[in-house]
Design a protein around this motif. Structure first.
Motif, PDB file in Angstrom:
ATOM      1  N   THR A   1      40.802  37.672  51.665  1.00 12.25           N
ATOM      2  CA  THR A   1      41.023  36.721  52.686  1.00 12.25           C
ATOM      3  C   THR A   1      39.647  35.783  52.974  1.00 12.25           C
ATOM      4  O   THR A   1      38.789  36.056  52.093  1.00 12.25           O
ATOM      5  CB  THR A   1      41.467  37.335  54.090  1.00 12.25           C
ATOM      6  OG1 THR A   1      40.346  37.835  54.666  1.00 12.25           O
ATOM      7  CG2 THR A   1      42.509  38.492  54.089  1.00 12.25           C
ATOM      8  N   VAL A   2      40.032  34.756  53.705  1.00 11.54           N
ATOM      9  CA  VAL A   2      39.013  33.952  53.842  1.00 11.54           C
ATOM     10  C   VAL A   2      37.642  34.505  54.930  1.00 11.54           C
ATOM     11  O   VAL A   2      36.608  33.992  54.417  1.00 11.54           O
ATOM     12  CB  VAL A   2      39.565  32.575  54.716  1.00 11.54           C
ATOM     13  CG1 VAL A   2      39.776  33.136  56.263  1.00 11.54           C
ATOM     14  CG2 VAL A   2      38.530  31.569  54.714  1.00 11.54           C
ATOM     15  N   LEU A   3      37.867  35.714  55.088  1.00 16.27           N
ATOM     16  CA  LEU A   3      36.747  36.508  55.738  1.00 16.27           C
ATOM     17  C   LEU A   3      36.155  37.557  55.058  1.00 16.27           C
ATOM     18  O   LEU A   3      35.277  37.902  55.221  1.00 16.27           O
ATOM     19  CB  LEU A   3      37.317  37.201  57.002  1.00 16.27           C
ATOM     20  CG  LEU A   3      37.622  36.417  58.369  1.00 16.27           C
ATOM     21  CD1 LEU A   3      38.043  37.176  59.463  1.00 16.27           C
ATOM     22  CD2 LEU A   3      36.360  35.603  58.745  1.00 16.27           C
ATOM     23  N   SER A   4      36.615  37.450  53.650  1.00  9.81           N
ATOM     24  CA  SER A   4      36.070  38.230  52.665  1.00  9.81           C
ATOM     25  C   SER A   4      34.815  37.734  52.250  1.00  9.81           C
ATOM     26  O   SER A   4      34.780  36.517  51.924  1.00  9.81           O
ATOM     27  CB  SER A   4      37.030  38.445  51.280  1.00  9.81           C
ATOM     28  OG  SER A   4      38.182  39.234  51.798  1.00  9.81           O
ATOM     29  N   THR A   5      33.719  38.429  51.733  1.00 15.24           N
ATOM     30  CA  THR A   5      32.211  37.986  51.350  1.00 15.24           C
ATOM     31  C   THR A   5      32.165  38.332  49.978  1.00 15.24           C
ATOM     32  O   THR A   5      32.568  39.333  49.550  1.00 15.24           O
ATOM     33  CB  THR A   5      31.558  38.471  52.444  1.00 15.24           C
ATOM     34  OG1 THR A   5      31.266  39.747  52.320  1.00 15.24           O
ATOM     35  CG2 THR A   5      31.601  37.762  53.910  1.00 15.24           C
ATOM     36  N   GLY A   6      31.302  37.497  49.503  1.00 11.76           N
ATOM     37  CA  GLY A   6      30.506  37.943  48.161  1.00 11.76           C
ATOM     38  C   GLY A   6      29.667  36.813  47.680  1.00 11.76           C
ATOM     39  O   GLY A   6      29.636  35.706  48.244  1.00 11.76           O
ATOM     40  N   GLN A   7      28.917  37.016  46.609  1.00 13.22           N
ATOM     41  CA  GLN A   7      28.115  36.314  46.106  1.00 13.22           C
ATOM     42  C   GLN A   7      28.591  35.071  45.299  1.00 13.22           C
ATOM     43  O   GLN A   7      28.136  33.778  45.312  1.00 13.22           O
ATOM     44  CB  GLN A   7      27.096  37.080  45.180  1.00 13.22           C
ATOM     45  CG  GLN A   7      26.212  38.060  45.663  1.00 13.22           C
ATOM     46  CD  GLN A   7      25.253  37.383  46.604  1.00 13.22           C
ATOM     47  OE1 GLN A   7      24.707  36.238  46.446  1.00 13.22           O
ATOM     48  NE2 GLN A   7      24.771  38.292  47.802  1.00 13.22           N
ATOM     49  N   HIS A   8      29.697  35.391  44.500  1.00 16.06           N
ATOM     50  CA  HIS A   8      30.428  34.334  43.762  1.00 16.06           C
ATOM     51  C   HIS A   8      31.889  34.586  44.062  1.00 16.06           C
ATOM     52  O   HIS A   8      32.406  35.570  43.874  1.00 16.06           O
ATOM     53  CB  HIS A   8      29.971  34.176  42.445  1.00 16.06           C
ATOM     54  CG  HIS A   8      28.402  34.271  42.156  1.00 16.06           C
ATOM     55  ND1 HIS A   8      27.762  33.076  42.182  1.00 16.06           N
ATOM     56  CD2 HIS A   8      27.683  35.114  41.755  1.00 16.06           C
ATOM     57  CE1 HIS A   8      26.503  33.229  41.940  1.00 16.06           C
ATOM     58  NE2 HIS A   8      26.482  34.637  41.515  1.00 16.06           N
ATOM     59  N   PHE A   9      32.623  33.413  44.118  1.00 17.09           N
ATOM     60  CA  PHE A   9      34.081  33.496  44.298  1.00 17.09           C
ATOM     61  C   PHE A   9      34.766  32.892  42.922  1.00 17.09           C
ATOM     62  O   PHE A   9      34.321  32.090  42.309  1.00 17.09           O
ATOM     63  CB  PHE A   9      34.616  32.474  45.341  1.00 17.09           C
ATOM     64  CG  PHE A   9      34.298  33.125  46.751  1.00 17.09           C
ATOM     65  CD1 PHE A   9      34.121  34.653  46.940  1.00 17.09           C
ATOM     66  CD2 PHE A   9      34.455  32.309  48.066  1.00 17.09           C
ATOM     67  CE1 PHE A   9      33.741  35.149  48.189  1.00 17.09           C
ATOM     68  CE2 PHE A   9      34.050  32.868  49.229  1.00 17.09           C
ATOM     69  CZ  PHE A   9      33.876  34.268  49.335  1.00 17.09           C
ATOM     70  N   THR A  10      36.083  33.454  42.758  1.00 14.71           N
ATOM     71  CA  THR A  10      36.775  32.949  41.426  1.00 14.71           C
ATOM     72  C   THR A  10      37.642  31.899  42.189  1.00 14.71           C
ATOM     73  O   THR A  10      37.537  31.564  43.137  1.00 14.71           O
ATOM     74  CB  THR A  10      37.666  34.377  40.854  1.00 14.71           C
ATOM     75  OG1 THR A  10      38.440  34.663  42.140  1.00 14.71           O
ATOM     76  CG2 THR A  10      36.783  35.473  40.645  1.00 14.71           C
ATOM     77  N   GLU A  11      38.391  31.013  41.142  1.00 16.85           N
ATOM     78  CA  GLU A  11      39.008  30.054  41.384  1.00 16.85           C
ATOM     79  C   GLU A  11      40.224  30.606  42.180  1.00 16.85           C
ATOM     80  O   GLU A  11      40.771  29.659  43.176  1.00 16.85           O
ATOM     81  CB  GLU A  11      39.491  29.390  40.018  1.00 16.85           C
ATOM     82  CG  GLU A  11      38.461  28.541  39.236  1.00 16.85           C
ATOM     83  CD  GLU A  11      37.933  27.619  40.123  1.00 16.85           C
ATOM     84  OE1 GLU A  11      38.508  27.024  41.007  1.00 16.85           O
ATOM     85  OE2 GLU A  11      36.673  27.200  39.978  1.00 16.85           O
TER      86      GLU A  11
ATOM     87  N   ALA B   1      31.217  46.729  54.325  1.00 11.32           N
ATOM     88  CA  ALA B   1      32.241  47.377  53.909  1.00 11.32           C
ATOM     89  C   ALA B   1      32.928  46.895  52.632  1.00 11.32           C
ATOM     90  O   ALA B   1      32.849  45.832  52.634  1.00 11.32           O
ATOM     91  CB  ALA B   1      33.071  48.110  54.677  1.00 11.32           C
ATOM     92  N   VAL B   2      33.097  47.737  51.691  1.00 15.08           N
ATOM     93  CA  VAL B   2      33.761  47.353  50.507  1.00 15.08           C
ATOM     94  C   VAL B   2      35.070  46.950  50.886  1.00 15.08           C
ATOM     95  O   VAL B   2      35.858  47.991  51.704  1.00 15.08           O
ATOM     96  CB  VAL B   2      33.799  48.402  49.338  1.00 15.08           C
ATOM     97  CG1 VAL B   2      34.786  47.914  48.173  1.00 15.08           C
ATOM     98  CG2 VAL B   2      32.315  48.711  48.740  1.00 15.08           C
ATOM     99  N   ALA B   3      35.964  45.872  50.517  1.00 19.33           N
ATOM    100  CA  ALA B   3      36.989  45.548  50.808  1.00 19.33           C
ATOM    101  C   ALA B   3      38.157  46.299  50.179  1.00 19.33           C
ATOM    102  O   ALA B   3      38.154  46.219  48.944  1.00 19.33           O
ATOM    103  CB  ALA B   3      37.304  44.079  50.882  1.00 19.33           C
ATOM    104  N   THR B   4      39.106  47.111  50.886  1.00 19.48           N
ATOM    105  CA  THR B   4      40.007  47.802  50.196  1.00 19.48           C
ATOM    106  C   THR B   4      41.377  47.309  50.323  1.00 19.48           C
ATOM    107  O   THR B   4      42.412  47.599  49.681  1.00 19.48           O
ATOM    108  CB  THR B   4      40.092  49.232  50.917  1.00 19.48           C
ATOM    109  OG1 THR B   4      40.374  48.839  52.198  1.00 19.48           O
ATOM    110  CG2 THR B   4      38.761  50.023  50.852  1.00 19.48           C
ATOM    111  N   ASP B   5      41.639  46.139  50.904  1.00 19.35           N
ATOM    112  CA  ASP B   5      42.671  45.404  50.947  1.00 19.35           C
ATOM    113  C   ASP B   5      42.600  44.098  50.172  1.00 19.35           C
ATOM    114  O   ASP B   5      41.768  43.942  49.496  1.00 19.35           O
ATOM    115  CB  ASP B   5      43.159  45.198  52.326  1.00 19.35           C
ATOM    116  CG  ASP B   5      44.711  45.433  52.630  1.00 19.35           C
ATOM    117  OD1 ASP B   5      45.437  44.849  51.684  1.00 19.35           O
ATOM    118  OD2 ASP B   5      45.197  45.593  53.486  1.00 19.35           O
ATOM    119  N   PHE B   6      43.582  43.231  50.508  1.00 19.39           N
ATOM    120  CA  PHE B   6      43.771  41.925  49.715  1.00 19.39           C
ATOM    121  C   PHE B   6      42.653  40.877  50.191  1.00 19.39           C
ATOM    122  O   PHE B   6      42.149  41.109  51.226  1.00 19.39           O
ATOM    123  CB  PHE B   6      44.896  41.226  49.901  1.00 19.39           C
ATOM    124  CG  PHE B   6      45.775  40.900  50.954  1.00 19.39           C
ATOM    125  CD1 PHE B   6      45.362  39.679  51.774  1.00 19.39           C
ATOM    126  CD2 PHE B   6      46.321  41.935  51.819  1.00 19.39           C
ATOM    127  CE1 PHE B   6      46.016  39.455  52.989  1.00 19.39           C
ATOM    128  CE2 PHE B   6      46.735  41.689  53.122  1.00 19.39           C
ATOM    129  CZ  PHE B   6      46.573  40.482  53.700  1.00 19.39           C
TER     130      PHE B   6
END
Length: 737
Positions: A224-234, A217-222
């Motif tokens: 966290t370490v459990l958020s997932t994605g292809q690439h992370f920002t700094e 599901a699309v993250a609607t809150d801030f």
């Protein structure tokens, strides 16, 4: 497990002699000396790092080589890959007197993390403080946040652990503000993939989408370490690292739990409606830096607990959920200890979490921090935590004894929480048969932990039953092996030794005739009774050669020593007599693991001797049992050593002069095969001979009871059988006594 090629490289690196290492260092010095940063230097440094890291003992490098490695690490023109290798080599040779590295030699902030890692490995407290000051100066600067900060955060965390007083108040407040921002205000959009700059690359790349939850599901809150994605920002990487150091930093900021100036005043209002509402509604930007960080940390942990309830699409994410859940509960525990206003905002969440975890066997490790939370705060919040402890001590060891990591964490939790159990300590003590399942299955890593835990588990009511179970511990290991064999699905990876065939044992395990004995051995709580498990010893004999059973058998003598050291602190006359009688009864009913009986008999003989020393009249009180024990001996391989100690201690303590003593003396002399004209057994004592049992050489006799014994040619042994109460005759006399 390493591949065959990796194993071969490691073996070659370990076998390299100092002469060849010296030639490699000379080559590296030549390359670094002329600042040749090419592939030859890179290859040589890789080989050097493999050599110095492949062995447990540290390799010594010559002073010129160490100096050039330090110079290359601090050089502004040295490539980053070479600097990484230089720092890795210097860490491996630390601590070393040849190192003269300081933060003052750092030319730019990119190198600070690498230099700091070497100085921390060096372990100099003064240098550690210098590292912290340099790192905080970078964090206080207005430089853009990037990879530099990601390298510095672990450094600051280590500094606070090694030298908590290295940072002054303003630096601590600065980091508190930054950690709060990184935790709460990281971007919720994915990072942009780095373009390779090739022919087909285009500046019109699709804009990155939002991060997602572990269930897709699309993250609607801030973030966290459990958020997932292809690439992370700094800033998202900083969010992850900030959470990884959060608990250690909170403990550093308030080690006593009351660093806030009004903690005492607010503790008087804990639980009131006003305190809860005021804490929840206060604008976070108006709070002092430390309290603001606590507020952000609380929101972050609450969010992690909610995310842990989602069904992960990947197994790796599922494991990450469990680890983050454990850490989140531990952080909440720290927050509630430091600021009581968080307690009543946390209780409802943790009650629901505990109910959910009890029904999910895959999250059993998370129950330990939840139980620790209730141990710390249960009474303050008027929570009856009895059910938590009952579930913890009853179901977890019985169902998950085969998990080595859980076993270690569980035992360490019990040790660390002993001062907190209070009136609930009885729950832990009555569950010792369950706790011993961890010990029986994973005895090598847990033996030292149980030696430290035993004094708190044993009391007058459970001492006899615990001793009986300790003597049957290898038998318990075999029974647990059968329990797994009979219950685990065939498709799962077996947890037992597949080389041991136990078809007959499995049949006996399922046979209703032996169910009562197996149920007693595998009981979850103390029953207050002891059972003779001789039939099980015979049925489980095919498993006696199992490696796990043998390891458990090696640990039993150590545990017996710890048990008697604890029991003698509180045992009265009645308990001493019960333990002595149990030693006599169990000396010839032990599970026949190779070498096990001999090791246990040595311990039992010394402990029986200690019991007789503690209570001299014990020999006379147990005269009938001792005579039956003497008559049942089948030779020196039975309980001969223990009987020897008893008789000689009886002579030393002049027990034979007490009422009933002369009769026991005569029977003891006859049992040892001594002719009537020889003096009492104290004259020719077994512990004055260095024989195969390991007794010492003859020593001075303080009481003048010994008589000289001359060496002579071996002749026929005198055989004086002892007729027991049942009319039986001993099968063999104890030769040599």
């Amino acid at each position: 497990m390493f591949t065959a090629g990796a194993e071969n490289l490691l073996r070659q690196a370990r076998e390299i002699r100092d002469e060849e290492l010296g030639r490699l260092c000379s080559r590296i010095c030549a390359l670094l000396g002329r600042e040749d940063w090419g592939p030859d230097a890179l290859d040589a440094l890789r080989r050097l790092f493999l050599i110095v890291s492949a062995t447990k003992h540290s390799r010594r490098l010559e002073q010129p080589c160490v100096e050039l490695l330090q110079a290359a690490l601090c050089s502004p023109t040295c490539p980053e890959q070479l600097q990484l290798l230089c720092a890795a080599v210097l860490r491996e040779v630390s601590p070393s007197r040849s190192l003269s590295l300081t933060c003052d030699r750092v030319q730019n902030t990119q190198q600070l993390g690498l230099v700091a890692s070497v100085l921390l490995a060096q372990g100099d407290r003064k240098q550690v403080g210098s590292v912290g000051q340099c790192a905080l100066r970078v964090l206080e600067s207005r430089q853009p946040e990037g990879p530099v900060l990601r390298h510095l955060l672990p450094v600051v965390s280590k500094v606070t652990n090694l030298a908590p007083d290295a940072l002054h108040e303003e630096q601590t407040n600065t980091l508190n503000r930054r950690l709060g921002d990184w935790l709460r205000h990281a971007s919720v959009q994915q990072g942009v993939a780095h373009s390779s700059g090739g022919f087909f690359s285009t500046p019109r790349a699709r804009q990155p989408g939002p991060v997602t939850e572990v269930d897709g599901a699309v993250a609607t809150d801030f973030f966290t370490v459990l958020s997932t994605g292809q690439h992370f920002t700094e800033d998202q990487w900083l969010n992850v690292q900030a959470f990884s150091m959060l608990r250690a930093w909170l403990l550093h900021g308030s080690p006593g739990g009351s660093s806030t100036p009004d903690a005492d005043d607010r503790s008087e209002l804990e639980g009131s409606t006003l305190s809860v509402l005021s804490a929840a509604s206060t604008a976070s930007h108006l709070l002092p830096p430390q309290e603001r960080l606590r507020e952000k940390a609380f929101e972050y942990c609450q969010r992690l607990i909610e995310q842990s309830n989602r069904r992960a699409l990947r197994k790796a994410d599922s494991e990450l959920q469990k680890a983050c859940l454990v850490e989140a509960v531990l952080v909440l525990d720290v927050l509630c200890r430091q600021d009581p206003s968080f307690l009543y905002r946390t209780l409802s969440c943790l009650r629901a979490l505990h109910a959910r975890l009890c029904g999910d066997p895959t999250c059993v490790r998370a129950l330990l921090p939840v139980a620790q939370f209730f141990l710390h705060h249960g009474e303050a919040a008027a929570v009856d935590a009895e059910a938590v402890y009952q579930h913890l001590c009853t179901r977890i060891p019985a169902e998950h004894f085969h998990s080595p990591l859980l076993a270690l964490e569980f035992v360490q939790f019990c040790r660390a929480s002993l001062p907190l159990f209070g009136r609930h300590l009885g729950v832990l003590r009555s569950s010792f048969p369950n706790l011993f399942k961890f010990l029986a299955w994973s005895s090598p890593p847990l033996t030292a932990e149980f030696v430290a835990l035993l004094p708190s588990l044993v009391d007058a009511g459970t001492a006899v039953e615990m001793l009986d179970l300790l003597l049957d511990l290898p038998c318990l290991t075999a029974a647990l092996d059968l329990q797994l064999r009979s219950s685990q699905a065939a498709s799962e990876k077996p947890l037992w030794d597949v080389s041991i065939r136990a078809a007959s044992c499995l049949e006996a395990f399922r046979d209703p005739q032996y169910q009562a004995l197996f149920q007693h051995l595998l009981r979850a709580k103390a029953s207050g009774t002891t059972e003779r498990l001789v039939p099980l010893h015979q049925l489980l004999q095919p498993l006696a050669g199992c490696a796990r059973v043998a390891q458990c058998a090696e640990a039993v003598p150590i545990l017996l020593q710890a048990f008697f050291a604890a029991v003698t602190q509180f045992a009265d006359g009645t308990l001493t007599s019960q333990l002595a009688l149990l030693l006599l009864e169990r000396s010839d009913t032990l599970y026949e693991v190779p070498g096990y009986q001999a090791r246990v008999h040595r311990v039992l003989s010394s402990q029986f001797l200690a019991l007789c020393t503690r209570r001299p009249s014990l020999v006379v009180e147990q005269a009938k049992e001792l005579l039956e024990f003497v008559g049942s001996l089948g030779g020196p391989h039975g309980g001969g050593h223990m009987l020897t100690s008893v008789v000689h201690r009886g002579a030393d303590q002049q027990v034979f002069r007490s009422p009933g003593g002369p009769a026991l003396r005569g029977h003891a002399v006859a049992a040892f095969g001594c002719p009537p004209h020889v003096s009492p057994p104290g004259h020719h004592r077994a512990h004055d001979h260095a024989d195969q049992a390991g007794f010492p050489e003859p020593g001075p006799d303080p009481q003048g009871l010994s008589v000289p014994v001359e060496d002579a040619e071996p002749g026929p042994e005198p055989r004086c059988g002892l007729r027991t109460r049942r009319g039986r005759r001993a099968s063999r006399s104890l030769a040599g006594h």
